[in-house]
Scaffold this active site. Sequence first.
Site, PDB file in Angstrom:
ATOM      1  N   ASP A  55       1.194  47.916   9.780  1.00  0.00           N
ATOM      2  CA  ASP A  55       0.349  47.908  11.620  1.00  0.00           C
ATOM      3  C   ASP A  55      -0.880  47.267  11.026  1.00  0.00           C
ATOM      4  O   ASP A  55      -2.369  47.850  11.201  1.00  0.00           O
ATOM      5  CB  ASP A  55      -0.125  49.194  12.339  1.00  0.00           C
ATOM      6  CG  ASP A  55      -0.144  48.527  13.900  1.00  0.00           C
ATOM      7  OD1 ASP A  55       1.147  48.026  14.294  1.00  0.00           O
ATOM      8  OD2 ASP A  55      -1.274  48.837  14.197  1.00  0.00           O
ATOM      9  N   TYR A  79      -8.688  43.939  14.263  1.00  0.00           N
ATOM     10  CA  TYR A  79      -9.269  45.285  13.446  1.00  0.00           C
ATOM     11  C   TYR A  79     -10.477  44.020  12.757  1.00  0.00           C
ATOM     12  O   TYR A  79     -11.516  44.946  11.726  1.00  0.00           O
ATOM     13  CB  TYR A  79      -8.252  45.410  12.260  1.00  0.00           C
ATOM     14  CG  TYR A  79      -7.668  46.279  13.783  1.00  0.00           C
ATOM     15  CD1 TYR A  79      -7.313  46.995  14.801  1.00  0.00           C
ATOM     16  CD2 TYR A  79      -6.400  46.507  13.545  1.00  0.00           C
ATOM     17  CE1 TYR A  79      -7.200  47.475  15.154  1.00  0.00           C
ATOM     18  CE2 TYR A  79      -5.664  47.611  14.166  1.00  0.00           C
ATOM     19  CZ  TYR A  79      -5.522  47.897  15.252  1.00  0.00           C
ATOM     20  OH  TYR A  79      -4.732  48.022  16.326  1.00  0.00           O
ATOM     21  N   LYS A 122      -1.214  41.590  16.140  1.00  0.00           N
ATOM     22  CA  LYS A 122      -0.767  41.369  17.858  1.00  0.00           C
ATOM     23  C   LYS A 122      -2.223  40.616  18.192  1.00  0.00           C
ATOM     24  O   LYS A 122      -2.827  40.294  17.940  1.00  0.00           O
ATOM     25  CB  LYS A 122      -1.228  43.495  18.127  1.00  0.00           C
ATOM     26  CG  LYS A 122      -0.835  44.114  17.819  1.00  0.00           C
ATOM     27  CD  LYS A 122      -1.855  45.516  18.073  1.00  0.00           C
ATOM     28  CE  LYS A 122      -0.996  47.249  17.204  1.00  0.00           C
ATOM     29  NZ  LYS A 122      -1.982  46.803  15.655  1.00  0.00           N
ATOM     30  N   HIS A 147      -1.649  42.988  22.864  1.00  0.00           N
ATOM     31  CA  HIS A 147      -2.174  44.330  22.001  1.00  0.00           C
ATOM     32  C   HIS A 147      -2.499  45.195  23.337  1.00  0.00           C
ATOM     33  O   HIS A 147      -1.645  46.156  23.213  1.00  0.00           O
ATOM     34  CB  HIS A 147      -3.350  43.672  21.096  1.00  0.00           C
ATOM     35  CG  HIS A 147      -3.992  44.741  20.030  1.00  0.00           C
ATOM     36  ND1 HIS A 147      -4.774  44.295  19.636  1.00  0.00           N
ATOM     37  CD2 HIS A 147      -4.213  46.345  20.881  1.00  0.00           C
ATOM     38  CE1 HIS A 147      -5.123  46.070  18.796  1.00  0.00           C
ATOM     39  NE2 HIS A 147      -4.822  46.245  19.662  1.00  0.00           N
TER      40      HIS A 147
HETATM   41  P1  NDP Z   1      -4.798  58.398  13.143  1.00  0.00           P
HETATM   42  O1  NDP Z   1      -4.521  59.259  14.234  1.00  0.00           O
HETATM   43  O2  NDP Z   1      -3.854  57.581  12.197  1.00  0.00           O
HETATM   44  O3  NDP Z   1      -6.446  59.052  12.209  1.00  0.00           O
HETATM   45  C1  NDP Z   1      -7.093  58.620  11.534  1.00  0.00           C
HETATM   46  C2  NDP Z   1      -8.139  59.194  11.030  1.00  0.00           C
HETATM   47  O4  NDP Z   1      -7.562  60.354  10.448  1.00  0.00           O
HETATM   48  C3  NDP Z   1      -8.805  58.441  10.043  1.00  0.00           C
HETATM   49  O5  NDP Z   1     -10.419  59.066  10.201  1.00  0.00           O
HETATM   50  C4  NDP Z   1      -8.392  59.269   8.521  1.00  0.00           C
HETATM   51  O6  NDP Z   1      -9.988  58.977   7.711  1.00  0.00           O
HETATM   52  C5  NDP Z   1      -8.367  60.927   8.269  1.00  0.00           C
HETATM   53  N1  NDP Z   1      -6.662  60.946   8.454  1.00  0.00           N
HETATM   54  C6  NDP Z   1      -6.411  60.291   8.093  1.00  0.00           C
HETATM   55  N2  NDP Z   1      -5.163  61.796   7.178  1.00  0.00           N
HETATM   56  C7  NDP Z   1      -5.510  62.235   6.871  1.00  0.00           C
HETATM   57  C8  NDP Z   1      -5.035  63.448   6.374  1.00  0.00           C
HETATM   58  N3  NDP Z   1      -4.060  63.701   5.842  1.00  0.00           N
HETATM   59  N4  NDP Z   1      -5.851  64.735   6.250  1.00  0.00           N
HETATM   60  C9  NDP Z   1      -7.344  64.638   7.461  1.00  0.00           C
HETATM   61  N5  NDP Z   1      -7.999  63.306   7.736  1.00  0.00           N
HETATM   62  C10 NDP Z   1      -6.984  62.421   7.884  1.00  0.00           C
HETATM   63  O7  NDP Z   1      -6.125  57.271  13.575  1.00  0.00           O
HETATM   64  P2  NDP Z   1      -6.148  55.167  14.415  1.00  0.00           P
HETATM   65  O8  NDP Z   1      -6.787  55.346  15.594  1.00  0.00           O
HETATM   66  O9  NDP Z   1      -6.590  54.665  12.890  1.00  0.00           O
HETATM   67  O10 NDP Z   1      -4.459  55.162  14.463  1.00  0.00           O
HETATM   68  C11 NDP Z   1      -3.389  54.554  13.778  1.00  0.00           C
HETATM   69  C12 NDP Z   1      -2.979  53.230  13.660  1.00  0.00           C
HETATM   70  O11 NDP Z   1      -2.673  52.908  14.988  1.00  0.00           O
HETATM   71  C13 NDP Z   1      -3.884  52.280  13.728  1.00  0.00           C
HETATM   72  O12 NDP Z   1      -5.212  52.548  12.687  1.00  0.00           O
HETATM   73  C14 NDP Z   1      -3.311  50.996  14.501  1.00  0.00           C
HETATM   74  O13 NDP Z   1      -3.451  50.434  13.306  1.00  0.00           O
HETATM   75  C15 NDP Z   1      -2.925  52.105  15.321  1.00  0.00           C
HETATM   76  N6  NDP Z   1      -3.515  51.805  16.693  1.00  0.00           N
HETATM   77  C16 NDP Z   1      -3.200  50.973  17.577  1.00  0.00           C
HETATM   78  C17 NDP Z   1      -3.649  50.592  18.768  1.00  0.00           C
HETATM   79  C18 NDP Z   1      -3.882  49.598  19.848  1.00  0.00           C
HETATM   80  O14 NDP Z   1      -4.432  49.712  21.369  1.00  0.00           O
HETATM   81  N7  NDP Z   1      -1.766  49.278  19.868  1.00  0.00           N
HETATM   82  C19 NDP Z   1      -5.263  51.874  19.083  1.00  0.00           C
HETATM   83  C20 NDP Z   1      -5.571  52.747  18.056  1.00  0.00           C
HETATM   84  C21 NDP Z   1      -4.668  52.714  16.971  1.00  0.00           C
HETATM   85  P3  NDP Z   1      -9.921  58.680   7.029  1.00  0.00           P
HETATM   86  O15 NDP Z   1      -9.476  56.862   6.858  1.00  0.00           O
HETATM   87  O16 NDP Z   1     -11.052  57.583   6.268  1.00  0.00           O
HETATM   88  O17 NDP Z   1      -9.274  58.746   5.649  1.00  0.00           O
END
Ligand code: NDP
Length: 282
Positions: free
Chosen positions: A48, A53, A78, A111
Amino acid sequence: MHNPTDSFKLGNGCAIPCLGFGTWQTPSGDTAVAAVKTALEKGYRHIDAAAVYGNEPDVGRGIAASGLPRTSIFVTSKVWNEKRGYKSTLYAFEKTLTDLRLDYLDLYLIHWPASASRFPDWESINLETWRAMTELYRDGRIRAIGVSNFLPHHLDALMRTEVPPMVNQIEFHPGQMQEETVRYCRQHGILVEAWSPLGTGRMLSNAFLATIAKKYGKSVAQLCIRWCLQNEILPLPKSITLSRIAENANVFDFVISEEDMIAINSMAYFGGSGLHPDQVDF
Ligand code: NDP
């Protein structure tokens, strides 16, 4: 669903792998390359991405470095808010495709809808953007088209067009289920994808979720991802930590009981982004 390559089916028959890999806030450069490459090594087949980004060139490098055949990977991008409208969407699409080093996209999303609070003509802006998306779809440049952060009133206008949206990507995690939008999407054959399935990490310190996760010998992250799938919502977890990327894909060897699903589904709002599509100022 038994592994990350199992798929949901979109309204046009296109298969979409049931676990996506998020790339928001993934730093560009080698970090993004390694994250995407690792995800593909660990079995994810769905990436995604988004122009805003700022890391699409490196996401593209990660995809290329995987060595996997293009047809085995599902790639989403997006069109960002500043590029709304017919012509600028067409330009934005070409830039994204070049950045990702691809010659077609599997899914392209608007988006965010133009918000009613900022744009009196929000409906026609969304329709003009959609006209470009539809053209790209008809020309075979994109296998499926959809939207993100659209509420039922935003979707209504697009549902009356010749090619209605096939996907709506919205914020979805425990405490934030957006029931009305999900119901609307189900009624209209639109697949819902969960952005921030871990609440950008805010779910992970919740004591109630931790108690349930422990019962299954799983982490809270795995519980949240599995919970999305059992609600028939496609999760898009993000991580740049190689061990967590693997952990988040390891969600196919347990089943959350009906009782626990109901308990999680009943959680009150917490850990949400607080963003409302009609009130955001971007
Ligand atoms: P998530 O809800 O997936 O959470 C990610 C965070 O959790 C990061 O800080 C990561 O840390 C941490 N994390 C991930 N896995 C673990 C684990 N197993 N244990 C502990 N910590 C963990 O984050 P997002 O808000 O990024 O949402 C996911 C995706 O959704 C985005 O990346 C994007 O692709 C999409 N998105 C789309 C939006 C839209 O408007 N369409 C808006 C927001 C997101 P670390 O990376 O440091 O490991």
